[in-house]
Write an enzyme that holds these catalytic residues in place. Structure first.
Site, PDB file in Angstrom:
ATOM      1  N   PRO A 192     104.392  94.466 -29.326  1.00 52.49           N
ATOM      2  CA  PRO A 192     103.855  93.250 -28.944  1.00 52.49           C
ATOM      3  C   PRO A 192     102.381  93.078 -28.931  1.00 52.49           C
ATOM      4  CG  PRO A 192     105.583  94.211 -27.374  1.00 52.49           C
ATOM      5  CD  PRO A 192     105.437  95.249 -28.616  1.00 52.49           C
TER       6      PRO A 192
ATOM      7  N   LYS B 282      94.260  87.951 -39.634  1.00 49.50           N
ATOM      8  CA  LYS B 282      95.402  87.361 -38.918  1.00 49.50           C
ATOM      9  C   LYS B 282      95.048  86.320 -37.958  1.00 49.50           C
ATOM     10  CE  LYS B 282      99.668  87.104 -37.055  1.00 49.50           C
ATOM     11  NZ  LYS B 282     100.606  86.330 -38.070  1.00 49.50           N
TER      12      LYS B 282
HETATM   13  P1  NAD Z   1     109.258  91.582 -29.853  1.00 50.70           P
HETATM   14  O1  NAD Z   1     108.676  91.479 -28.733  1.00 50.70           O
HETATM   15  O2  NAD Z   1     110.455  91.015 -30.354  1.00 50.70           O
HETATM   16  O3  NAD Z   1     109.328  93.235 -30.386  1.00 50.70           O
HETATM   17  C1  NAD Z   1     108.518  94.232 -29.733  1.00 50.70           C
HETATM   18  C2  NAD Z   1     109.426  95.574 -29.762  1.00 50.70           C
HETATM   19  O4  NAD Z   1     108.782  96.538 -29.326  1.00 50.70           O
HETATM   20  C3  NAD Z   1     110.283  95.392 -28.568  1.00 50.70           C
HETATM   21  O5  NAD Z   1     111.831  95.551 -29.143  1.00 50.70           O
HETATM   22  C4  NAD Z   1     110.040  96.399 -27.650  1.00 50.70           C
HETATM   23  O6  NAD Z   1     110.978  97.015 -26.823  1.00 50.70           O
HETATM   24  C5  NAD Z   1     109.312  97.441 -28.596  1.00 50.70           C
HETATM   25  N1  NAD Z   1     108.333  98.342 -27.867  1.00 50.70           N
HETATM   26  C6  NAD Z   1     107.379  97.870 -27.082  1.00 50.70           C
HETATM   27  N2  NAD Z   1     106.605  99.239 -26.486  1.00 50.70           N
HETATM   28  C7  NAD Z   1     107.143 100.047 -27.184  1.00 50.70           C
HETATM   29  C8  NAD Z   1     107.069 101.520 -27.410  1.00 50.70           C
HETATM   30  N3  NAD Z   1     106.129 102.268 -26.759  1.00 50.70           N
HETATM   31  N4  NAD Z   1     107.821 102.421 -28.253  1.00 50.70           N
HETATM   32  C9  NAD Z   1     108.925 101.847 -28.838  1.00 50.70           C
HETATM   33  N5  NAD Z   1     109.101 100.432 -28.892  1.00 50.70           N
HETATM   34  C10 NAD Z   1     108.403  99.763 -28.157  1.00 50.70           C
HETATM   35  O7  NAD Z   1     107.901  91.127 -30.484  1.00 50.70           O
HETATM   36  P2  NAD Z   1     108.087  90.659 -32.175  1.00 50.70           P
HETATM   37  O8  NAD Z   1     108.325  89.312 -32.100  1.00 50.70           O
HETATM   38  O9  NAD Z   1     108.877  91.527 -33.187  1.00 50.70           O
HETATM   39  O10 NAD Z   1     106.571  90.694 -32.610  1.00 50.70           O
HETATM   40  C11 NAD Z   1     105.928  92.032 -32.849  1.00 50.70           C
HETATM   41  C12 NAD Z   1     104.386  91.913 -33.266  1.00 50.70           C
HETATM   42  O11 NAD Z   1     104.517  91.161 -34.540  1.00 50.70           O
HETATM   43  C13 NAD Z   1     103.602  91.057 -32.318  1.00 50.70           C
HETATM   44  O12 NAD Z   1     102.444  91.790 -32.284  1.00 50.70           O
HETATM   45  C14 NAD Z   1     103.502  89.767 -32.753  1.00 50.70           C
HETATM   46  O13 NAD Z   1     102.271  89.082 -32.645  1.00 50.70           O
HETATM   47  C15 NAD Z   1     103.583  89.926 -34.410  1.00 50.70           C
HETATM   48  N6  NAD Z   1     104.193  88.747 -35.248  1.00 50.70           N
HETATM   49  C16 NAD Z   1     105.244  88.111 -34.717  1.00 50.70           C
HETATM   50  C17 NAD Z   1     106.016  86.987 -35.524  1.00 50.70           C
HETATM   51  C18 NAD Z   1     107.063  86.519 -35.073  1.00 50.70           C
HETATM   52  O14 NAD Z   1     107.439  85.333 -35.513  1.00 50.70           O
HETATM   53  N7  NAD Z   1     107.892  86.912 -34.000  1.00 50.70           N
HETATM   54  C19 NAD Z   1     105.301  86.684 -36.635  1.00 50.70           C
HETATM   55  C20 NAD Z   1     104.056  87.304 -36.922  1.00 50.70           C
HETATM   56  C21 NAD Z   1     103.534  88.404 -36.406  1.00 50.70           C
END
Ligand code: NAD
Length: 294
Positions: free
Chosen positions: A66, A171
Protein backbone atom coordinates in the site's frame (compact mmCIF):
# COMPACT_ATOMS: atom_id res chain seq x y z
CA UNK A 1 11.91 -18.76 -16.83
CA UNK A 2 12.87 -16.64 -13.81
CA UNK A 3 12.48 -17.54 -10.13
CA UNK A 4 10.34 -14.68 -8.83
CA UNK A 5 9.18 -13.84 -5.31
CA UNK A 6 6.00 -11.72 -5.33
CA UNK A 7 4.98 -9.97 -2.12
CA UNK A 8 1.68 -8.07 -1.81
CA UNK A 9 -1.21 -9.72 -3.62
CA UNK A 10 -3.91 -7.04 -3.39
CA UNK A 11 -6.01 -5.45 -6.13
CA UNK A 12 -2.92 -4.87 -8.26
CA UNK A 13 -0.42 -7.48 -7.10
CA UNK A 14 -2.67 -10.50 -7.59
CA UNK A 15 -3.37 -9.97 -11.31
CA UNK A 16 0.26 -8.89 -11.91
CA UNK A 17 1.53 -12.11 -10.31
CA UNK A 18 -0.99 -14.14 -12.30
CA UNK A 19 0.33 -12.67 -15.56
CA UNK A 20 3.88 -13.64 -14.60
CA UNK A 21 2.73 -17.20 -13.94
CA UNK A 22 1.00 -17.24 -17.34
CA UNK A 23 4.21 -15.93 -18.94
CA UNK A 24 5.96 -19.09 -17.70
CA UNK A 25 7.87 -17.76 -14.69
CA UNK A 26 8.20 -19.69 -11.46
CA UNK A 27 6.57 -17.79 -8.57
CA UNK A 28 6.81 -17.91 -4.82
CA UNK A 29 4.12 -15.65 -3.33
CA UNK A 30 3.30 -14.06 0.02
CA UNK A 31 0.66 -11.72 1.44
CA UNK A 32 -0.60 -11.11 4.96
CA UNK A 33 -4.02 -12.18 3.60
CA UNK A 34 -3.90 -15.96 3.25
CA UNK A 35 -6.79 -16.22 0.77
CA UNK A 36 -4.82 -14.25 -1.86
CA UNK A 37 -1.86 -16.62 -1.45
CA UNK A 38 -4.18 -19.63 -1.73
CA UNK A 39 -5.74 -18.26 -4.91
CA UNK A 40 -2.37 -18.08 -6.66
CA UNK A 41 -1.19 -21.40 -5.21
CA UNK A 42 -4.21 -22.98 -6.92
CA UNK A 43 -2.85 -21.57 -10.19
CA UNK A 44 0.66 -23.01 -9.79
CA UNK A 45 2.56 -20.61 -7.51
CA UNK A 46 4.39 -21.78 -4.40
CA UNK A 47 2.64 -20.51 -1.25
CA UNK A 48 5.36 -19.04 0.98
CA UNK A 49 4.89 -18.94 4.75
CA UNK A 50 6.55 -15.52 5.13
CA UNK A 51 8.17 -12.81 3.03
CA UNK A 52 11.61 -14.20 3.98
CA UNK A 53 10.50 -17.68 2.88
CA UNK A 54 9.24 -16.24 -0.43
CA UNK A 55 12.59 -14.66 -1.34
CA UNK A 56 14.77 -17.60 -0.24
CA UNK A 57 15.49 -18.87 -3.78
CA UNK A 58 14.43 -15.81 -5.79
CA UNK A 59 16.42 -14.22 -8.60
CA UNK A 60 13.90 -11.37 -8.77
CA UNK A 61 11.81 -9.97 -5.90
CA UNK A 62 8.70 -7.90 -6.67
CA UNK A 63 6.68 -6.00 -4.07
CA UNK A 64 3.29 -4.29 -4.44
CA UNK A 65 2.30 -2.84 -1.08
CA UNK A 66 0.00 0.00 0.00
CA UNK A 67 2.37 2.81 1.12
CA UNK A 68 5.86 3.95 2.19
CA UNK A 69 5.65 2.58 5.72
CA UNK A 70 4.81 -0.94 4.47
CA UNK A 71 7.73 -0.88 2.02
CA UNK A 72 10.22 0.45 4.57
CA UNK A 73 8.92 -2.09 7.11
CA UNK A 74 9.36 -4.94 4.64
CA UNK A 75 12.87 -4.18 3.43
CA UNK A 76 14.72 -2.15 6.06
CA UNK A 77 16.05 -2.85 9.56
CA UNK A 78 17.69 -5.91 11.07
CA UNK A 79 14.73 -8.14 10.30
CA UNK A 80 14.17 -6.54 6.88
CA UNK A 81 14.20 -8.50 3.65
CA UNK A 82 17.38 -6.80 2.38
CA UNK A 83 19.31 -8.78 4.99
CA UNK A 84 17.86 -12.03 3.58
CA UNK A 85 17.82 -11.47 -0.19
CA UNK A 86 20.95 -12.86 -1.87
CA UNK A 87 23.44 -10.21 -3.10
CA UNK A 88 23.27 -9.97 -6.88
CA UNK A 89 19.48 -10.39 -6.90
CA UNK A 90 17.13 -7.86 -8.45
CA UNK A 91 14.31 -6.10 -6.55
CA UNK A 92 11.44 -4.40 -8.39
CA UNK A 93 9.55 -2.20 -5.94
CA UNK A 94 6.26 -1.39 -7.70
CA UNK A 95 4.23 0.29 -4.92
CA UNK A 96 3.47 4.01 -5.09
CA UNK A 97 5.51 5.52 -2.25
CA UNK A 98 7.34 8.76 -1.38
CA UNK A 99 10.38 9.39 -3.61
CA UNK A 100 12.38 9.89 -0.41
CA UNK A 101 11.35 6.47 0.94
CA UNK A 102 12.27 4.90 -2.41
CA UNK A 103 15.73 6.50 -2.28
CA UNK A 104 16.23 5.18 1.26
CA UNK A 105 15.45 1.61 0.14
CA UNK A 106 17.67 2.05 -2.97
CA UNK A 107 20.59 3.09 -0.78
CA UNK A 108 20.14 0.22 1.68
CA UNK A 109 19.96 -2.26 -1.22
CA UNK A 110 23.11 -0.85 -2.82
CA UNK A 111 25.11 -1.34 0.38
CA UNK A 112 24.10 -5.04 0.31
CA UNK A 113 25.00 -5.47 -3.39
CA UNK A 114 21.35 -5.86 -4.38
CA UNK A 115 20.12 -4.13 -7.56
CA UNK A 116 16.84 -2.29 -7.04
CA UNK A 117 14.43 -0.26 -9.16
CA UNK A 118 11.47 1.85 -8.07
CA UNK A 119 8.89 0.88 -10.67
CA UNK A 120 5.45 2.28 -9.81
CA UNK A 121 2.67 1.66 -12.28
CA UNK A 122 -0.19 3.39 -14.02
CA UNK A 123 -3.15 1.66 -15.63
CA UNK A 124 -5.21 0.56 -12.64
CA UNK A 125 -6.70 -2.83 -11.92
CA UNK A 126 -7.86 -3.23 -15.53
CA UNK A 127 -4.31 -2.65 -16.81
CA UNK A 128 -2.96 -5.05 -14.18
CA UNK A 129 -5.38 -7.77 -15.30
CA UNK A 130 -4.73 -7.19 -19.01
CA UNK A 131 -0.95 -6.97 -18.58
CA UNK A 132 -0.90 -3.49 -20.11
CA UNK A 133 0.46 -1.44 -17.19
CA UNK A 134 2.80 1.48 -17.70
CA UNK A 135 5.96 1.23 -15.57
CA UNK A 136 7.79 4.42 -14.54
CA UNK A 137 11.22 3.28 -13.52
CA UNK A 138 13.85 4.90 -11.32
CA UNK A 139 17.36 3.47 -10.97
CA UNK A 140 20.32 2.49 -13.11
CA UNK A 141 19.66 2.04 -16.84
CA UNK A 142 21.64 -1.23 -16.84
CA UNK A 143 19.43 -2.59 -14.04
CA UNK A 144 16.34 -1.72 -16.07
CA UNK A 145 17.71 -3.77 -18.97
CA UNK A 146 18.01 -6.77 -16.59
CA UNK A 147 14.41 -6.21 -15.46
CA UNK A 148 12.85 -5.57 -18.85
CA UNK A 149 11.74 -9.12 -19.64
CA UNK A 150 9.99 -9.58 -16.28
CA UNK A 151 8.35 -6.13 -16.47
CA UNK A 152 7.14 -6.93 -19.99
CA UNK A 153 5.19 -9.84 -18.50
CA UNK A 154 3.05 -7.33 -16.61
CA UNK A 155 3.06 -4.17 -18.70
CA UNK A 156 3.14 -2.61 -22.13
CA UNK A 157 5.00 0.69 -21.69
CA UNK A 158 8.24 0.78 -19.74
CA UNK A 159 9.79 4.23 -19.20
CA UNK A 160 13.14 4.99 -17.64
CA UNK A 161 12.33 8.16 -15.66
CA UNK A 162 15.85 8.68 -14.27
CA UNK A 163 17.93 7.73 -11.20
CA UNK A 164 16.72 6.28 -7.87
CA UNK A 165 13.31 7.70 -6.89
CA UNK A 166 12.61 9.19 -10.33
CA UNK A 167 9.91 6.62 -11.08
CA UNK A 168 8.02 7.75 -7.98
CA UNK A 169 8.42 11.41 -8.93
CA UNK A 170 6.94 10.69 -12.39
CA UNK A 171 4.09 8.75 -10.78
CA UNK A 172 3.06 11.53 -8.36
CA UNK A 173 3.26 14.15 -11.15
CA UNK A 174 1.01 12.00 -13.34
CA UNK A 175 -1.53 11.33 -10.60
CA UNK A 176 -1.66 14.98 -9.56
CA UNK A 177 -2.52 15.86 -13.16
CA UNK A 178 -5.07 13.03 -13.32
CA UNK A 179 -6.80 14.31 -10.17
CA UNK A 180 -6.88 17.87 -11.49
CA UNK A 181 -8.47 16.97 -14.85
CA UNK A 182 -10.89 14.55 -13.19
CA UNK A 183 -12.08 17.27 -10.78
CA UNK A 184 -12.31 19.80 -13.63
CA UNK A 185 -14.32 17.32 -15.69
CA UNK A 186 -16.70 16.58 -12.78
CA UNK A 187 -17.23 20.30 -12.17
CA UNK A 188 -17.97 21.01 -15.84
CA UNK A 189 -20.35 18.03 -16.10
CA UNK A 190 -22.32 19.26 -13.06
CA UNK A 191 -22.42 22.82 -14.41
CA UNK A 192 -23.76 21.70 -17.80
CA UNK A 193 -26.39 19.35 -16.38
CA UNK A 194 -27.57 21.98 -13.86
CA UNK A 195 -28.05 24.28 -16.83
CA UNK A 196 -30.19 21.81 -18.72
CA UNK A 197 -27.77 19.83 -20.89
CA UNK A 198 -28.00 16.10 -21.40
CA UNK A 199 -24.87 14.60 -19.71
CA UNK A 200 -23.98 12.28 -22.62
CA UNK A 201 -24.34 15.10 -25.15
CA UNK A 202 -22.21 17.46 -23.08
CA UNK A 203 -19.58 14.76 -22.51
CA UNK A 204 -19.31 14.10 -26.26
CA UNK A 205 -19.09 17.82 -27.14
CA UNK A 206 -16.29 18.42 -24.62
CA UNK A 207 -14.48 15.20 -25.55
CA UNK A 208 -14.29 16.35 -29.18
CA UNK A 209 -13.46 19.95 -28.27
CA UNK A 210 -10.61 21.76 -26.57
CA UNK A 211 -11.69 20.50 -23.13
CA UNK A 212 -10.97 16.92 -24.21
CA UNK A 213 -8.91 14.90 -21.72
CA UNK A 214 -8.38 11.33 -20.45
CA UNK A 215 -11.25 11.55 -17.92
CA UNK A 216 -13.65 12.42 -20.76
CA UNK A 217 -12.10 9.87 -23.13
CA UNK A 218 -12.02 6.85 -20.85
CA UNK A 219 -13.48 7.50 -17.44
CA UNK A 220 -16.40 9.92 -17.42
CA UNK A 221 -17.38 10.62 -13.79
CA UNK A 222 -21.09 11.16 -14.52
CA UNK A 223 -23.15 7.97 -13.94
CA UNK A 224 -24.55 6.43 -17.11
CA UNK A 225 -22.42 8.32 -19.65
CA UNK A 226 -19.96 5.42 -20.07
CA UNK A 227 -21.45 2.01 -19.25
CA UNK A 228 -18.07 0.51 -18.32
CA UNK A 229 -16.71 3.39 -16.26
CA UNK A 230 -16.79 3.03 -12.44
CA UNK A 231 -19.29 5.96 -12.33
CA UNK A 232 -21.86 3.68 -13.99
CA UNK A 233 -21.21 0.92 -11.44
CA UNK A 234 -21.83 2.93 -8.26
CA UNK A 235 -18.17 4.01 -8.41
CA UNK A 236 -16.95 0.48 -7.59
CA UNK A 237 -13.96 -1.49 -8.91
CA UNK A 238 -11.64 1.32 -9.77
CA UNK A 239 -8.85 3.34 -8.21
CA UNK A 240 -9.91 4.17 -4.64
CA UNK A 241 -10.33 7.85 -3.74
CA UNK A 242 -8.26 7.20 -0.60
CA UNK A 243 -5.32 6.03 -2.76
CA UNK A 244 -5.66 9.15 -4.90
CA UNK A 245 -5.58 11.24 -1.70
CA UNK A 246 -2.42 9.35 -0.69
CA UNK A 247 -0.75 10.11 -4.03
CA UNK A 248 -1.76 13.79 -3.83
CA UNK A 249 -0.21 13.91 -0.36
CA UNK A 250 3.02 12.47 -1.81
CA UNK A 251 2.93 15.13 -4.54
CA UNK A 252 2.60 17.85 -1.87
CA UNK A 253 5.56 16.36 0.03
CA UNK A 254 7.64 16.44 -3.15
CA UNK A 255 6.54 20.05 -3.73
CA UNK A 256 7.47 20.96 -0.16
CA UNK A 257 10.90 19.39 -0.52
CA UNK A 258 11.69 21.54 -3.56
CA UNK A 259 9.64 24.68 -2.70
CA UNK A 260 7.60 24.04 -5.87
CA UNK A 261 4.35 25.92 -6.31
CA UNK A 262 1.48 23.43 -6.83
CA UNK A 263 -1.79 25.25 -6.09
CA UNK A 264 -3.90 22.95 -8.26
CA UNK A 265 -2.43 19.86 -6.60
CA UNK A 266 -3.04 21.37 -3.15
CA UNK A 267 -6.68 22.13 -3.99
CA UNK A 268 -7.16 18.65 -5.46
CA UNK A 269 -5.83 17.11 -2.23
CA UNK A 270 -8.26 19.23 -0.15
CA UNK A 271 -11.23 18.18 -2.31
CA UNK A 272 -10.30 14.49 -2.02
CA UNK A 273 -9.90 14.87 1.76
CA UNK A 274 -13.44 16.27 1.83
CA UNK A 275 -14.68 13.24 -0.10
CA UNK A 276 -12.91 10.94 2.37
CA UNK A 277 -14.51 12.78 5.30
CA UNK A 278 -17.89 12.03 3.74
CA UNK A 279 -17.07 8.33 4.05
CA UNK A 280 -16.49 7.83 0.31
CA UNK A 281 -12.79 6.91 0.40
CA UNK A 282 -13.30 3.34 -0.79
CA UNK A 283 -15.18 4.49 -3.90
CA UNK A 284 -13.41 5.06 -7.21
CA UNK A 285 -11.69 8.46 -7.42
CA UNK A 286 -14.20 9.65 -10.07
CA UNK A 287 -16.73 9.75 -7.17
CA UNK A 288 -15.35 13.28 -6.66
CA UNK A 289 -18.36 14.01 -8.92
CA UNK A 290 -20.49 13.67 -5.76
CA UNK A 291 -19.03 16.92 -4.37
CA UNK A 292 -20.69 18.82 -7.24
CA UNK A 293 -24.20 17.38 -7.18
CA UNK A 294 -26.96 17.37 -4.57
P1 NAD B 1 -4.15 -3.31 -1.86
O1 NAD B 1 -4.35 -2.72 -0.52
O2 NAD B 1 -5.30 -3.94 -2.57
O3 NAD B 1 -2.98 -4.44 -1.77
C1 NAD B 1 -1.86 -4.34 -0.97
C2 NAD B 1 -1.57 -5.74 -0.43
O4 NAD B 1 -0.36 -5.71 0.31
C3 NAD B 1 -2.64 -6.28 0.50
O5 NAD B 1 -3.10 -7.52 0.03
C4 NAD B 1 -1.92 -6.41 1.84
O6 NAD B 1 -2.38 -7.51 2.63
C5 NAD B 1 -0.50 -6.61 1.39
N1 NAD B 1 0.52 -6.30 2.39
C6 NAD B 1 0.67 -5.19 3.16
N2 NAD B 1 1.76 -5.29 3.93
C7 NAD B 1 2.33 -6.49 3.64
C8 NAD B 1 3.48 -7.17 4.11
N3 NAD B 1 4.30 -6.65 5.04
N4 NAD B 1 3.77 -8.38 3.61
C9 NAD B 1 2.96 -8.95 2.68
N5 NAD B 1 1.85 -8.35 2.19
C10 NAD B 1 1.55 -7.14 2.68
O7 NAD B 1 -3.51 -2.17 -2.75
P2 NAD B 1 -3.45 -2.10 -4.37
O8 NAD B 1 -4.66 -1.43 -4.87
O9 NAD B 1 -3.06 -3.44 -4.88
O10 NAD B 1 -2.24 -1.06 -4.54
C11 NAD B 1 -0.90 -1.44 -4.31
C12 NAD B 1 -0.01 -0.25 -4.66
O11 NAD B 1 -0.19 0.07 -6.05
C13 NAD B 1 -0.31 1.03 -3.87
O12 NAD B 1 0.89 1.67 -3.57
C14 NAD B 1 -1.15 1.85 -4.84
O13 NAD B 1 -1.04 3.24 -4.62
C15 NAD B 1 -0.55 1.44 -6.18
N6 NAD B 1 -1.47 1.56 -7.34
C16 NAD B 1 -2.75 1.13 -7.24
C17 NAD B 1 -3.59 1.24 -8.34
C18 NAD B 1 -5.03 0.76 -8.27
O14 NAD B 1 -5.79 1.04 -9.22
N7 NAD B 1 -5.44 0.05 -7.22
C19 NAD B 1 -3.12 1.79 -9.54
C20 NAD B 1 -1.77 2.18 -9.63
C21 NAD B 1 -0.95 2.06 -8.50
Amino acid sequence: MTQIAFIGLGHMGLPMARNLLNAGHSLSVFDLVASAVDELAAQGARAASSAADAVSAAEVVISMLPASRHVEGLYLGDAGLLSVIAPGSLVLECSTIAPEAARKVHQAAATRGIALLDAPVSGGTAGAAAGTLTFMVGGAAATLERARQVLAGMGKNIFHAGPAGAGQVAKVCNNQLLAVHMIGTAEAMALGVANGLDPATLAEIMRQSSGGNWSLEKYNPWPGVMPNAPASKDYRDGFAAELMAKDLGLAQEAAQATASSTPMGALALQLYRLLLKQGQGKLDFSAVQKLFVE
